[in-house]
Design a protein around this motif. Sequence first.
Motif, PDB file in Angstrom:
ATOM      1  N   MET A   1      60.607  26.521  84.035  1.00 13.86           N
ATOM      2  CA  MET A   1      58.688  26.671  84.196  1.00 13.86           C
ATOM      3  C   MET A   1      57.839  27.512  84.273  1.00 13.86           C
ATOM      4  SD  MET A   1      57.350  23.407  83.791  1.00 13.86           S
ATOM      5  CE  MET A   1      56.242  22.564  84.900  1.00 13.86           C
ATOM      6  N   GLY A   2      58.884  28.544  85.723  1.00 16.14           N
ATOM      7  CA  GLY A   2      57.258  29.220  85.662  1.00 16.14           C
ATOM      8  C   GLY A   2      57.187  30.464  84.426  1.00 16.14           C
ATOM      9  N   ASP A   3      58.017  30.475  83.583  1.00 10.40           N
ATOM     10  CA  ASP A   3      57.983  30.790  82.646  1.00 10.40           C
ATOM     11  C   ASP A   3      56.969  30.537  82.161  1.00 10.40           C
ATOM     12  OD1 ASP A   3      60.146  32.661  82.909  1.00 10.40           O
ATOM     13  OD2 ASP A   3      61.355  30.997  81.444  1.00 10.40           O
ATOM     14  N   PHE A   4      55.863  29.454  82.009  1.00  9.51           N
ATOM     15  CA  PHE A   4      54.822  28.747  81.516  1.00  9.51           C
ATOM     16  C   PHE A   4      53.651  29.499  82.331  1.00  9.51           C
ATOM     17  CE2 PHE A   4      57.630  25.859  80.406  1.00  9.51           C
ATOM     18  CZ  PHE A   4      57.975  26.077  78.907  1.00  9.51           C
ATOM     19  N   PHE A   5      54.290  30.101  83.376  1.00  9.15           N
ATOM     20  CA  PHE A   5      52.459  30.411  84.499  1.00  9.15           C
ATOM     21  C   PHE A   5      52.550  31.315  83.904  1.00  9.15           C
ATOM     22  CE2 PHE A   5      54.208  25.888  85.813  1.00  9.15           C
ATOM     23  CZ  PHE A   5      52.802  25.523  85.703  1.00  9.15           C
ATOM     24  N   TYR A   6      54.059  32.509  83.746  1.00 10.76           N
ATOM     25  CA  TYR A   6      53.549  34.161  83.761  1.00 10.76           C
ATOM     26  C   TYR A   6      52.635  34.946  83.352  1.00 10.76           C
ATOM     27  CZ  TYR A   6      56.021  38.110  83.362  1.00 10.76           C
ATOM     28  OH  TYR A   6      55.740  40.089  84.124  1.00 10.76           O
ATOM     29  N   PRO A   7      52.077  33.914  81.728  1.00 12.43           N
ATOM     30  CA  PRO A   7      51.234  35.007  81.243  1.00 12.43           C
ATOM     31  C   PRO A   7      49.631  34.829  81.842  1.00 12.43           C
ATOM     32  CG  PRO A   7      52.697  33.851  79.772  1.00 12.43           C
ATOM     33  CD  PRO A   7      53.153  33.093  80.824  1.00 12.43           C
ATOM     34  N   ALA A   8      49.431  33.682  82.549  1.00  9.05           N
ATOM     35  CA  ALA A   8      48.426  33.607  83.574  1.00  9.05           C
ATOM     36  C   ALA A   8      48.052  34.337  84.698  1.00  9.05           C
ATOM     37  CB  ALA A   8      47.992  31.689  83.919  1.00  9.05           C
ATOM     38  N   THR A   9      48.699  34.600  85.541  1.00  7.77           N
ATOM     39  CA  THR A   9      48.521  36.030  85.973  1.00  7.77           C
ATOM     40  C   THR A   9      48.360  36.998  85.859  1.00  7.77           C
ATOM     41  OG1 THR A   9      51.001  36.593  85.997  1.00  7.77           O
ATOM     42  CG2 THR A   9      50.725  35.188  86.732  1.00  7.77           C
ATOM     43  N   PHE A  10      48.577  37.291  84.594  1.00  8.49           N
ATOM     44  CA  PHE A  10      47.972  39.204  83.791  1.00  8.49           C
ATOM     45  C   PHE A  10      45.979  38.751  83.829  1.00  8.49           C
ATOM     46  CE2 PHE A  10      52.230  38.844  82.639  1.00  8.49           C
ATOM     47  CZ  PHE A  10      52.590  40.566  82.192  1.00  8.49           C
ATOM     48  N   PRO A  11      45.624  39.661  84.393  1.00  7.06           N
ATOM     49  CA  PRO A  11      44.443  40.253  84.172  1.00  7.06           C
ATOM     50  C   PRO A  11      43.830  39.560  82.289  1.00  7.06           C
ATOM     51  CG  PRO A  11      45.555  42.565  84.517  1.00  7.06           C
ATOM     52  CD  PRO A  11      45.841  40.711  84.320  1.00  7.06           C
ATOM     53  N   LYS A  12      44.184  40.039  81.614  1.00  8.35           N
ATOM     54  CA  LYS A  12      44.273  40.150  80.765  1.00  8.35           C
ATOM     55  C   LYS A  12      44.413  39.175  79.471  1.00  8.35           C
ATOM     56  CE  LYS A  12      41.871  44.117  80.177  1.00  8.35           C
ATOM     57  NZ  LYS A  12      41.295  45.296  79.133  1.00  8.35           N
ATOM     58  N   GLU A  13      43.910  38.873  78.581  1.00 13.19           N
ATOM     59  CA  GLU A  13      44.811  37.644  77.797  1.00 13.19           C
ATOM     60  C   GLU A  13      45.639  39.070  77.050  1.00 13.19           C
ATOM     61  OE1 GLU A  13      43.821  34.633  74.014  1.00 13.19           O
ATOM     62  OE2 GLU A  13      42.094  35.908  74.862  1.00 13.19           O
ATOM     63  N   LEU A  14      47.182  37.762  77.178  1.00 15.42           N
ATOM     64  CA  LEU A  14      48.130  38.638  76.247  1.00 15.42           C
ATOM     65  C   LEU A  14      48.142  37.584  74.552  1.00 15.42           C
ATOM     66  CD1 LEU A  14      50.929  37.749  79.017  1.00 15.42           C
ATOM     67  CD2 LEU A  14      50.287  39.762  78.213  1.00 15.42           C
ATOM     68  N   CYS A  15      48.953  38.765  73.829  1.00 15.91           N
ATOM     69  CA  CYS A  15      49.012  38.438  72.407  1.00 15.91           C
ATOM     70  C   CYS A  15      50.667  39.222  72.342  1.00 15.91           C
ATOM     71  CB  CYS A  15      48.344  39.169  71.476  1.00 15.91           C
ATOM     72  SG  CYS A  15      48.746  39.617  69.288  1.00 15.91           S
ATOM     73  N   PHE A  16      51.569  37.852  71.960  1.00 16.81           N
ATOM     74  CA  PHE A  16      52.759  38.010  71.778  1.00 16.81           C
ATOM     75  C   PHE A  16      53.007  38.816  70.389  1.00 16.81           C
ATOM     76  CE2 PHE A  16      52.429  35.475  75.822  1.00 16.81           C
ATOM     77  CZ  PHE A  16      53.967  36.075  76.368  1.00 16.81           C
ATOM     78  N   VAL A  17      54.005  39.426  70.200  1.00 14.54           N
ATOM     79  CA  VAL A  17      54.192  39.690  68.413  1.00 14.54           C
ATOM     80  C   VAL A  17      56.209  38.813  68.577  1.00 14.54           C
ATOM     81  CG1 VAL A  17      55.777  41.439  66.997  1.00 14.54           C
ATOM     82  CG2 VAL A  17      53.623  41.893  68.724  1.00 14.54           C
ATOM     83  N   LEU A  18      55.805  37.587  67.781  1.00 11.83           N
ATOM     84  CA  LEU A  18      56.687  36.739  67.337  1.00 11.83           C
ATOM     85  C   LEU A  18      57.488  36.827  65.779  1.00 11.83           C
ATOM     86  CD1 LEU A  18      55.960  33.934  65.772  1.00 11.83           C
ATOM     87  CD2 LEU A  18      54.566  34.152  67.666  1.00 11.83           C
ATOM     88  N   LYS A  19      58.793  36.394  65.505  1.00  7.17           N
ATOM     89  CA  LYS A  19      59.143  36.144  64.303  1.00  7.17           C
ATOM     90  C   LYS A  19      58.148  35.258  63.424  1.00  7.17           C
ATOM     91  CE  LYS A  19      63.315  33.552  65.012  1.00  7.17           C
ATOM     92  NZ  LYS A  19      64.325  33.351  64.840  1.00  7.17           N
TER      93      LYS A  19
END
Length: 79
Positions: A1-19
């Motif tokens: 469940m923590g995986d969903f909240f992890y990006p919210a802890t960063f000070p800037k918006e994340l952009c993921f590279v995906l297939k």
Amino acid sequence: MGDFFYPATFPKELCFVLKRELLYVPFFGWALASLRMIHINRGDREKAREAVAAQGKQVLKEGRWMAIFPEGTRTSRLL
């Protein structure tokens, strides 16, 4: 469940590279496409590298951070 909240802890918006194939999954892929992530064609290595470099510059210019998880299906599983 923590995986969903992890990006919210960063000070800037994340952009993921995906297939790119993930964009074709009904509903999930459509929602993913609306998030402005960098999608690559893993079948064409050179174009994938160019896409990450070009789109990555734009992402950084917008003040977002990039997250890349290169291991994916490229490594064998240890069981």
